[in-house]
Design a protein around this motif. Structure first.
Motif, PDB file in Angstrom:
ATOM      1  N   UNK A   1       0.826  -1.208   0.000  1.00 62.38           N
ATOM      2  CA  UNK A   1       0.000   0.000   0.000  1.00 62.38           C
ATOM      3  C   UNK A   1       0.863   1.263   0.000  1.00 62.38           C
ATOM      4  N   UNK A   2       2.017   1.208   0.686  1.00 63.40           N
ATOM      5  CA  UNK A   2       2.934   2.359   0.663  1.00 63.40           C
ATOM      6  C   UNK A   2       3.490   2.577  -0.744  1.00 63.40           C
ATOM      7  N   UNK A   3       3.761   1.485  -1.460  1.00 65.50           N
ATOM      8  CA  UNK A   3       4.251   1.617  -2.835  1.00 65.50           C
ATOM      9  C   UNK A   3       3.171   2.205  -3.746  1.00 65.50           C
ATOM     10  N   UNK A   4       1.916   1.772  -3.556  1.00 60.22           N
ATOM     11  CA  UNK A   4       0.814   2.347  -4.325  1.00 60.22           C
ATOM     12  C   UNK A   4       0.713   3.842  -4.030  1.00 60.22           C
ATOM     13  N   UNK A   5       0.792   4.189  -2.753  1.00 60.95           N
ATOM     14  CA  UNK A   5       0.714   5.590  -2.334  1.00 60.95           C
ATOM     15  C   UNK A   5       1.823   6.422  -2.972  1.00 60.95           C
ATOM     16  N   UNK A   6       3.058   5.900  -2.952  1.00 58.94           N
ATOM     17  CA  UNK A   6       4.172   6.653  -3.551  1.00 58.94           C
ATOM     18  C   UNK A   6       4.015   6.785  -5.061  1.00 58.94           C
ATOM     19  N   UNK A   7       3.530   5.708  -5.716  1.00 56.13           N
ATOM     20  CA  UNK A   7       3.341   5.774  -7.168  1.00 56.13           C
ATOM     21  C   UNK A   7       2.294   6.820  -7.537  1.00 56.13           C
ATOM     22  N   UNK A   8       1.206   6.869  -6.763  1.00 55.89           N
ATOM     23  CA  UNK A   8       0.165   7.867  -7.031  1.00 55.89           C
ATOM     24  C   UNK A   8       0.699   9.265  -6.750  1.00 55.89           C
TER      25      UNK A   8
END
Length: 198
Positions: free
Chosen positions: A96-103
């Motif tokens: 979820x942190x990776x999704x957050x950073x990508x967004x």
């Protein structure tokens, strides 16, 4: 510009080497240990790709959508596996942190996506959420580091693994739990460093 580019190179190298070791770890152990090693490797390679300095490669705009979908899928898989193991909860937070950073780093979300990230100047992200993730990873790193501190277990100083010297005949490199923990510690530090740029 040289300092941030250097930190991007170091993060990329650190995550890449750690992930390569996770791939080696996935060749031995129980089915659960192999699944965890695969998840660690995917996370590490994703972090390495995200940390590529913009001076080397400017990612196309659509790449951030690929990151979001890929790590969104990893988050769903970790959520399903969380019933079996607490480590899957960590993978869920990481995905979820990776999704957050990508967004947050996608073009239009801040000041220019990957180039801004590489220059440690990405303005995307929600400060409160970034702060919560930073606190999580700080605690995770401290806990992991504490678990790496050796403890005398019995008279004679044996650590109970029965393997003798590191890399000796008693235990394979891929099966050494302290190396797996060191890999997770390394990736926790790298995630903390990447979150600082948001």
């Amino acid at each position: 510009m040289h300092g941030p580019a250097l930190s991007g190179w170091l993060l990329m190298l650190l995550c890449g080497i750690t992930s390569a070791y996770c791939v080696l770890r996935a060749r031995s152990g129980t089915a659960g240990e192999r699944r965890a090693a695969h998840a660690d490797a995917v996370m590490g390679f994703g972090m390495a790709a995200m940390a590529v300095p913009a001076a080397l490669l400017t990612l196309p705009d659509w790449m951030w959508a690929v990151y979001t979908v890929a790590f969104g899928g990893a988050a769903v898989r970790a959520l399903v596996g969380a019933r079996r193991s607490g480590h899957h909860l960590h993978h869920l937070v990481g995905s979820l942190a990776m999704v957050y950073m990508a967004v947050a780093m996608a073009p239009g979300a801040g000041q220019g996506g990957h180039a801004a990230h590489a220059a440690a100047g990405a303005a995307g992200g929600v400060p409160v959420l970034t702060g919560v993730l930073l606190a999580y990873y700080a605690l995770y790193v401290l806990r992991s580091a504490g678990r790496l501190i050796p403890v005398d277990t019995a008279a004679g100083g044996s650590d109970g693994r029965g393997g003798g010297a590191p890399g000796g005949p008693g235990i394979a490199w891929g099966a050494r739990p302290e190396l797996a923990m060191a890999c997770r510690l390394t990736m926790g530090l790298a995630m903390f460093a990447m979150l600082l740029t948001l």
